[in-house]
Design a protein around this motif. Structure first.
Motif, PDB file in Angstrom:
ATOM      1  N   ARG A  10       0.833  -1.192   0.000  1.00  0.00           N
ATOM      2  CA  ARG A  10       0.000   0.000   0.000  1.00  0.00           C
ATOM      3  C   ARG A  10       0.871   1.247   0.000  1.00  0.00           C
ATOM      4  N   HIS A  11       0.283   2.325  -0.470  1.00  0.00           N
ATOM      5  CA  HIS A  11       0.872   3.652  -0.286  1.00  0.00           C
ATOM      6  C   HIS A  11      -0.103   4.377   0.611  1.00  0.00           C
ATOM      7  N   GLY A  12       0.241   4.544   1.863  1.00  0.00           N
ATOM      8  CA  GLY A  12      -0.683   5.140   2.823  1.00  0.00           C
ATOM      9  C   GLY A  12      -1.928   4.293   2.934  1.00  0.00           C
ATOM     10  N   GLN A  15      -4.429   0.716  -1.273  1.00  0.00           N
ATOM     11  CA  GLN A  15      -3.816  -0.570  -1.590  1.00  0.00           C
ATOM     12  C   GLN A  15      -3.428  -0.571  -3.067  1.00  0.00           C
ATOM     13  N   VAL A  16      -2.143  -0.777  -3.336  1.00  0.00           N
ATOM     14  CA  VAL A  16      -1.638  -0.677  -4.707  1.00  0.00           C
ATOM     15  C   VAL A  16      -1.397  -2.058  -5.311  1.00  0.00           C
ATOM     16  N   LEU A  17      -0.973  -3.017  -4.495  1.00  0.00           N
ATOM     17  CA  LEU A  17      -0.786  -4.390  -4.982  1.00  0.00           C
ATOM     18  C   LEU A  17      -1.712  -5.309  -4.198  1.00  0.00           C
ATOM     19  N   GLY A  34       1.670  -3.698 -17.981  1.00  0.00           N
ATOM     20  CA  GLY A  34       0.626  -2.993 -17.234  1.00  0.00           C
ATOM     21  C   GLY A  34       0.571  -1.533 -17.644  1.00  0.00           C
ATOM     22  N   ALA A  35      -0.615  -0.949 -17.551  1.00  0.00           N
ATOM     23  CA  ALA A  35      -0.803   0.452 -17.935  1.00  0.00           C
ATOM     24  C   ALA A  35      -0.290   1.376 -16.836  1.00  0.00           C
ATOM     25  N   ASN A  36      -0.348   2.672 -17.089  1.00  0.00           N
ATOM     26  CA  ASN A  36       0.038   3.679 -16.083  1.00  0.00           C
ATOM     27  C   ASN A  36      -0.706   3.433 -14.785  1.00  0.00           C
ATOM     28  N   GLY A  37       0.030   3.422 -13.702  1.00  0.00           N
ATOM     29  CA  GLY A  37      -0.618   3.344 -12.400  1.00  0.00           C
ATOM     30  C   GLY A  37      -1.055   1.947 -11.986  1.00  0.00           C
ATOM     31  N   ALA A  38      -0.730   0.930 -12.787  1.00  0.00           N
ATOM     32  CA  ALA A  38      -1.140  -0.443 -12.459  1.00  0.00           C
ATOM     33  C   ALA A  38      -0.450  -0.958 -11.199  1.00  0.00           C
ATOM     34  N   GLY A  39       0.712  -0.379 -10.890  1.00  0.00           N
ATOM     35  CA  GLY A  39       1.463  -0.816  -9.709  1.00  0.00           C
ATOM     36  C   GLY A  39       2.788  -1.471 -10.047  1.00  0.00           C
ATOM     37  N   LYS A  40       3.224  -1.340 -11.293  1.00  0.00           N
ATOM     38  CA  LYS A  40       4.456  -2.010 -11.741  1.00  0.00           C
ATOM     39  C   LYS A  40       5.673  -1.553 -10.941  1.00  0.00           C
ATOM     40  N   SER A  41       5.855  -0.243 -10.860  1.00  0.00           N
ATOM     41  CA  SER A  41       7.050   0.260 -10.170  1.00  0.00           C
ATOM     42  C   SER A  41       6.982  -0.033  -8.677  1.00  0.00           C
ATOM     43  N   THR A  42       5.783   0.035  -8.126  1.00  0.00           N
ATOM     44  CA  THR A  42       5.628  -0.300  -6.702  1.00  0.00           C
ATOM     45  C   THR A  42       6.033  -1.760  -6.477  1.00  0.00           C
ATOM     46  N   LEU A  43       5.607  -2.629  -7.377  1.00  0.00           N
ATOM     47  CA  LEU A  43       5.983  -4.045  -7.267  1.00  0.00           C
ATOM     48  C   LEU A  43       7.505  -4.190  -7.315  1.00  0.00           C
ATOM     49  N   PRO A  82      16.134   1.143 -12.804  1.00  0.00           N
ATOM     50  CA  PRO A  82      14.905   1.806 -12.373  1.00  0.00           C
ATOM     51  C   PRO A  82      14.214   2.577 -13.486  1.00  0.00           C
ATOM     52  N   GLU A  83      12.948   2.859 -13.223  1.00  0.00           N
ATOM     53  CA  GLU A  83      12.156   3.686 -14.115  1.00  0.00           C
ATOM     54  C   GLU A  83      12.872   5.025 -14.342  1.00  0.00           C
ATOM     55  N   ALA A  84      12.798   5.538 -15.555  1.00  0.00           N
ATOM     56  CA  ALA A  84      13.350   6.856 -15.888  1.00  0.00           C
ATOM     57  C   ALA A  84      14.859   6.950 -15.632  1.00  0.00           C
ATOM     58  N   ASP A 158      12.613  -1.609 -15.502  1.00  0.00           N
ATOM     59  CA  ASP A 158      11.339  -0.903 -15.373  1.00  0.00           C
ATOM     60  C   ASP A 158      11.151   0.044 -16.558  1.00  0.00           C
ATOM     61  N   GLU A 159      10.327  -0.369 -17.503  1.00  0.00           N
ATOM     62  CA  GLU A 159      10.004   0.419 -18.702  1.00  0.00           C
ATOM     63  C   GLU A 159      11.229   0.995 -19.413  1.00  0.00           C
ATOM     64  N   PRO A 160      12.140   0.114 -19.855  1.00  0.00           N
ATOM     65  CA  PRO A 160      13.337   0.623 -20.531  1.00  0.00           C
ATOM     66  C   PRO A 160      13.039   1.293 -21.870  1.00  0.00           C
ATOM     67  N   GLU A 190       6.911  -3.473 -18.665  1.00  0.00           N
ATOM     68  CA  GLU A 190       6.664  -2.546 -19.776  1.00  0.00           C
ATOM     69  C   GLU A 190       5.197  -2.170 -19.912  1.00  0.00           C
ATOM     70  N   GLN A 191       4.972  -0.994 -20.486  1.00  0.00           N
ATOM     71  CA  GLN A 191       3.661  -0.666 -21.063  1.00  0.00           C
ATOM     72  C   GLN A 191       3.679  -1.027 -22.540  1.00  0.00           C
ATOM     73  N   ASN A 192       4.862  -1.021 -23.106  1.00  0.00           N
ATOM     74  CA  ASN A 192       5.068  -1.360 -24.511  1.00  0.00           C
ATOM     75  C   ASN A 192       4.882  -2.871 -24.682  1.00  0.00           C
TER      76      ASN A 192
HETATM   77  N1  LIG Z   1       5.199   7.315  -3.247  1.00  0.00           N
HETATM   78  C1  LIG Z   1       3.882   7.189  -3.457  1.00  0.00           C
HETATM   79  N2  LIG Z   1       2.985   7.715  -2.620  1.00  0.00           N
HETATM   80  C2  LIG Z   1       1.654   7.569  -2.832  1.00  0.00           C
HETATM   81  N3  LIG Z   1       1.116   6.896  -3.861  1.00  0.00           N
HETATM   82  C3  LIG Z   1       1.957   6.352  -4.720  1.00  0.00           C
HETATM   83  C4  LIG Z   1       3.392   6.466  -4.595  1.00  0.00           C
HETATM   84  N4  LIG Z   1       3.968   5.821  -5.618  1.00  0.00           N
HETATM   85  C5  LIG Z   1       2.964   5.329  -6.360  1.00  0.00           C
HETATM   86  N5  LIG Z   1       1.761   5.635  -5.839  1.00  0.00           N
HETATM   87  C6  LIG Z   1       0.454   5.258  -6.375  1.00  0.00           C
HETATM   88  O1  LIG Z   1       0.433   3.855  -6.554  1.00  0.00           O
HETATM   89  C7  LIG Z   1      -0.209   3.497  -7.773  1.00  0.00           C
HETATM   90  C8  LIG Z   1       0.748   2.641  -8.608  1.00  0.00           C
HETATM   91  O2  LIG Z   1       1.868   3.428  -8.991  1.00  0.00           O
HETATM   92  P1  LIG Z   1       3.115   2.792  -9.733  1.00  0.00           P
HETATM   93  O3  LIG Z   1       4.116   3.865  -9.886  1.00  0.00           O
HETATM   94  O4  LIG Z   1       3.527   1.561  -9.013  1.00  0.00           O
HETATM   95  O5  LIG Z   1       2.469   2.392 -11.130  1.00  0.00           O
HETATM   96  P2  LIG Z   1       3.172   1.974 -12.496  1.00  0.00           P
HETATM   97  O6  LIG Z   1       2.449   0.788 -12.985  1.00  0.00           O
HETATM   98  O7  LIG Z   1       4.636   1.882 -12.314  1.00  0.00           O
HETATM   99  O8  LIG Z   1       2.795   3.215 -13.428  1.00  0.00           O
HETATM  100  P3  LIG Z   1       3.655   3.904 -14.629  1.00  0.00           P
HETATM  101  O9  LIG Z   1       3.461   3.033 -15.830  1.00  0.00           O
HETATM  102  O10 LIG Z   1       2.991   5.230 -14.808  1.00  0.00           O
HETATM  103  O11 LIG Z   1       5.069   3.981 -14.193  1.00  0.00           O
HETATM  104  C9  LIG Z   1      -0.609   4.797  -8.428  1.00  0.00           C
HETATM  105  O12 LIG Z   1      -1.953   4.998  -8.166  1.00  0.00           O
HETATM  106  C10 LIG Z   1       0.230   5.849  -7.741  1.00  0.00           C
HETATM  107  O13 LIG Z   1      -0.441   7.069  -7.674  1.00  0.00           O
END
Ligand SMILES: Nc1ncnc2c1ncn2[C@@H]1O[C@H](COP(=O)(O)OP(=O)(O)OP(=O)(O)O)[C@@H](O)[C@H]1O
Ligand SMILES: [Mg+2]
Length: 242
Positions: A10-12, A15-17, A34-43, A82-84, A158-160, A190-192
Motif C-alpha cells: 500500500r501507499h498510505g 492498496q496498490v498491490l 501494465g498500464a500507467n498506475g497499475a502498480g508495476k514500479s511499486t511491485l 529503475p524507471e526513468a 522498469d520500462e526501458p 513494460e507498457q510497450n
Molecule cells: N510514493 C507514493 N505515494 C503515494 N502513492 C503512490 C506512490 N507511488 C505510487 N503511488 C500510487 O500507486 C499506484 C501505482 O503506482 P506505480 O508507480 O507503481 O504504477 P506503475 O504501474 O509503475 O505506473 P507507470 O506506468 O505510470 O510507471 C498509483 O496509483 C500511484 O499514484
C-alpha cells in the motif's frame, strides 16, 4: 529464481498491490505488462526492498528476501534498472558505472568496466561526458550498464523503452536478449506490450494491482483483452525476433 507469493503493498491508505503471485525461472525472459498506475514500479520497488509489502512472500534463490535491506538483496543478485534511468546527471559515464559496482570494491569495478564498454561501445567513447548530456537511448544503456556492474543474476528493467524511438528500443531489447544468452535471467516490465511480449517467453498482465492474465507470451499477444487494451493503441512498430 524468483517466487512472489500473495504480495500486497500500500501507499498510505491506498492498496496498490493485491495478492500478486508470479515466478521467474532461471534463464527466462519474463515480461510484466501494465498500464500507467497499475502498480508495476511499486511491485519492483517492493522486490528490491525499497518499499515494504503489507503481506506475502518474496523468495529469491531459495531465500526469503521480504525483510532484507536493499543492499543485501542486490548482493544476492537481484538488481534493478529503475524507471526513468535515475542516473546521476552531473557525474560522468565512468563515475555512474563505478557507483553501480561500488559494493564489490575498486578491483571489481576495474575488472568489469571493460566488459561494459564492449557491450556498449557508445559509452566508451563518452566515458568522460556527464550522464545528463547523453541522449535518451545512451542514458538507458548507461542505466543498464550500471546495473550490470552489480553482477545481477536477475536483472529487472522498469520500462526501458519509455520515451525512446523504435530503433533504439530494438537495440535495447537486443541487448537484453544477449544478456539472457550469457546467462542472466530477465524480468522486463513494460507498457510497450508489443516489444515486451515479443522478446519474452512468458508474461503476466497487471491491472490495478492484480495479475489478471498470464501465460506464454506469444499466446498472450493474440489474447483479445491484450489486443484491445495494450496493442490497439500501441505505436505502429513491430519488432522482429531474431
Ligand atoms: N510514493 C507514493 N505515494 C503515494 N502513492 C503512490 C506512490 N507511488 C505510487 N503511488 C500510487 O500507486 C499506484 C501505482 O503506482 P506505480 O508507480 O507503481 O504504477 P506503475 O504501474 O509503475 O505506473 P507507470 O506506468 O505510470 O510507471 C498509483 O496509483 C500511484 O499514484
Ligand atoms: Mg512505473
Amino acid at each position: 529464481m524468483l517466487q512472489v507469493k500473495g504480495l500486497s503493498a500500500r501507499h498510505g491508505s491506498i492498496q496498490v498491490l493485491r495478492r500478486v503471485t508470479f515466478h521467474v525461472a532461471e534463464g527466462e525472459i519474463v515480461s510484466l505488462i501494465g498500464a500507467n498506475g497499475a502498480g508495476k514500479s511499486t511491485l519492483l520497488r517492493t522486490l528490491s526492498g525499497v518499499h515494504r509489502a503489507s503481506e506475502g512472500d518474496i523468495i529469491f534463490r531459495n531465500t526469503s528476501i521480504g525483510q532484507m535491506p536493499p543492499e543485501r538483496i542486490v548482493r544476492l543478485g537481484l538488481v534493478q534498472v529503475p524507471e526513468a534511468r535515475q542516473l546521476f546527471p552531473n557525474l560522468t559515464v565512468l563515475e555512474n558505472l563505478e557507483l553501480g559496482g561500488y559494493i564489490y570494491g575498486r578491483k571489481h569495478v576495474e575488472e568489469h568496466l571493460g566488459e561494459m564498454f564492449e557491450l556498449f561501445p557508445v559509452l566508451a567513447d563518452r566515458r568522460r561526458q556527464k550522464a545528463g548530456t547523453l541522449s535518451g537511448g545512451e542514458q538507458q544503456m548507461l542505466s543498464i550498464a550500471r546495473a550490470l556492474m552489480a553482477r545481477p543474476r536477475l536483472l529487472i528493467l522498469d520500462e526501458p523503452s519509455m520515451g525512446l524511438a523504435p530503433l533504439v528500443v530494438e537495440e535495447i531489447y537486443r541487448t537484453v536478449q544477449s544478456l539472457q544468452q550469457k546467462g542472466t535471467t530477465i524480468l522486463l516490465v513494460e507498457q510497450n506490450a508489443m516489444g515486451a511480449l515479443t522478446i519474452a517467453e512468458r508474461a503476466y498482465v497487471l491491472e490495478t494491482g492484480r495479475i489478471v492474465l498470464s501465460g506464454n507470451a506469444a499466446e498472450l499477444m493474440e489474447h483479445d483483452d491484450v489486443q484491445r487494451a495494450y496493442l490497439g493503441r500501441d505505436y505502429q512498430y513491430k519488432w522482429e525476433k531474431k
